[in-house]
Design an enzyme around this catalytic site. Structure first.
Site, PDB file in Angstrom:
ATOM      1  CD1 TRP A   1     -20.683 -15.920  11.780  1.00  0.00           C
ATOM      2  CD2 TRP A   1     -19.908 -17.684  10.659  1.00  0.00           C
ATOM      3  NE1 TRP A   1     -20.341 -16.868  12.715  1.00  0.00           N
ATOM      4  CE2 TRP A   1     -19.857 -17.978  12.051  1.00  0.00           C
ATOM      5  CE3 TRP A   1     -19.467 -18.658   9.756  1.00  0.00           C
ATOM      6  CZ2 TRP A   1     -19.385 -19.185  12.546  1.00  0.00           C
ATOM      7  CZ3 TRP A   1     -19.006 -19.859  10.253  1.00  0.00           C
ATOM      8  CH2 TRP A   1     -18.971 -20.117  11.629  1.00  0.00           C
TER       9      TRP A   1
ATOM     10  CG  HIS B   1      -2.033  -1.041   1.051  1.00  0.00           C
ATOM     11  ND1 HIS B   1      -1.774  -2.386   1.127  1.00  0.00           N
ATOM     12  CD2 HIS B   1      -3.365  -0.936   0.817  1.00  0.00           C
ATOM     13  CE1 HIS B   1      -2.897  -3.064   0.942  1.00  0.00           C
ATOM     14  NE2 HIS B   1      -3.880  -2.209   0.759  1.00  0.00           N
TER      15      HIS B   1
ATOM     16  CG  ASP C   1      -3.374  -0.853   8.552  1.00  0.00           C
ATOM     17  OD1 ASP C   1      -4.473  -1.079   8.024  1.00  0.00           O
ATOM     18  OD2 ASP C   1      -2.390  -0.400   7.923  1.00  0.00           O
TER      19      ASP C   1
END
Length: 341
Positions: free
Chosen positions: A227, A46, A175
């Site tokens: 989930w 990133h 993060d």
């Protein structure tokens, strides 16, 4: 292949490239710093690895370097901003800076940002908060790139979340994306021809897979916590949409490219609540208890989020930032071609 490049050289090179793309000197310098810092801290997926895509979005007009975020609504210590499709990392930095400023004045501050672009490394804004002595929380939605639990197509975003807590003996900075692995991380493994170390998503038949290429192709990343991660992704998207007044993930998905995102930035100043010394002592006790944990492998120890960042930053500052040779060559080539033009 990797090579090491001095942090200052990376900053200067990226800045020069951005100056050829309508960025002012100030904006080019800050954007270059944020990209370089991500790679410096050990998050090239990133950082530098995203830079050429950033330029492509500028060239396509999807990122507008001259745009500035604007306050469109305000209530107490809450502000709603329109990012006007400006550079995502600059909009995010400005939003967290404003939240910090409000926190220093009133104890806490919240900025919700609509119509912005990818903020690149999410952790930058958590570190921005703790370096100012504040607790920082921020999250964003993304394009649809993760299935709902039991779904066979991407409907949710991997919607990164950051929680950052200042601490003298080492800030805690979580993060994380809502996918088991961020797509940038999977792209690094795919380029290297490696599988992921754990199940990372689903193949086209719905089977769990460690193949980053297969997962990226269909955008079927595995939600963290199965989930539970899918549910958390959904509510973060809802909050980002409602608070900012911007687009939800399914609407972001109608745009060409990943743009028009919604984000939220929250800062709290422990000094404003008189909690600074008390908080420091309590945090230390939590970390000490964590470190006492038994481990399966002799010599291992548990780490808290962000623990290794300062060590990585220091090592890379002294020894050079590791960069992908192909990406660095392409960035340098980009600059050379622009200078020739």
């Amino acid at each position: 292949m990797e090579k090491r490049v001095d942090f200052s050289e990376i900053q200067a090179t990226l800045k020069q490239v951005l100056l050829h793309h309508q960025f002012t000197d100030e904006k080019a310098a800050l954007s270059a710093y944020l990209f370089a810092k991500a790679s410096l801290d050990g998050v090239p997926s990133h950082g530098l690895n995203r830079f050429l895509d950033y330029l492509r979005y500028v060239d396509l007009g999807w990122i507008i370097p001259t745009a500035d975020p604007e306050v469109v609504a305000k209530f107490g210590s809450f502000e709603r901003w329109n990012g006007h499709s400006g550079p995502g990392n600059l909009n995010a930095h400005a939003a967290m800076d404003a939240a910090i400023s409000m926190a220093k004045s009133t104890g806490f501050g919240v900025v919700a940002l609509q119509h912005t672009n990818h903020w690149m490394r999410a952790g930058n804004y958590g570190w921005q908060a703790v370096e100012a002595g504040c607790i920082g929380i921020c999250f964003t939605n993304t394009k649809p790139n993760m299935p709902g639990w039991g779904g066979s197509e991407p409907k949710l975003g991997n919607n990164p979340l950051v929680v950052a807590i200042p601490r003298q003996n080492g800030p805690i900075v979580l993060d994380m994306a809502m996918s088991q692995f961020a797509y940038g991380k999977m792209a690094i493994h795919a380029k290297a021809g490696k599988e992921m170390p754990y199940d990372a998503g689903f193949d086209e038949a719905g089977n769990l897979s460690r193949s980053p290429s297969a997962i990226i192709e269909k955008e079927m990343a595995l939600p963290i916590g199965l989930w539970k991660g899918a549910g958390l992704s959904l509510v973060l998207d809802m909050l980002a949409m409602v608070l900012s007044g911007g687009d939800a993930t399914h609407e972001v998905g109608t745009h060409e490219g990943e743009r028009g995102l919604s984000q939220v930035f929250l800062a709290l100043d422990p000094k404003g609540f008189g909690l600074e010394e008390w908080m420091e002592e309590r945090l230390d006790k939590v970390i000490q208890d964590l470190k006492k944990s038994g481990v399966f492998q002799e010599g291992d120890s548990l780490r808290y989020p962000g623990e290794q960042t300062l060590n990585t930053r220091d090592y890379n500052t002294r020894n050079g930032v590791p960069v992908d040779e192909d990406i660095w060559r392409d960035i340098k080539k980009y600059l050379h071609e622009e200078n020739q033009g």
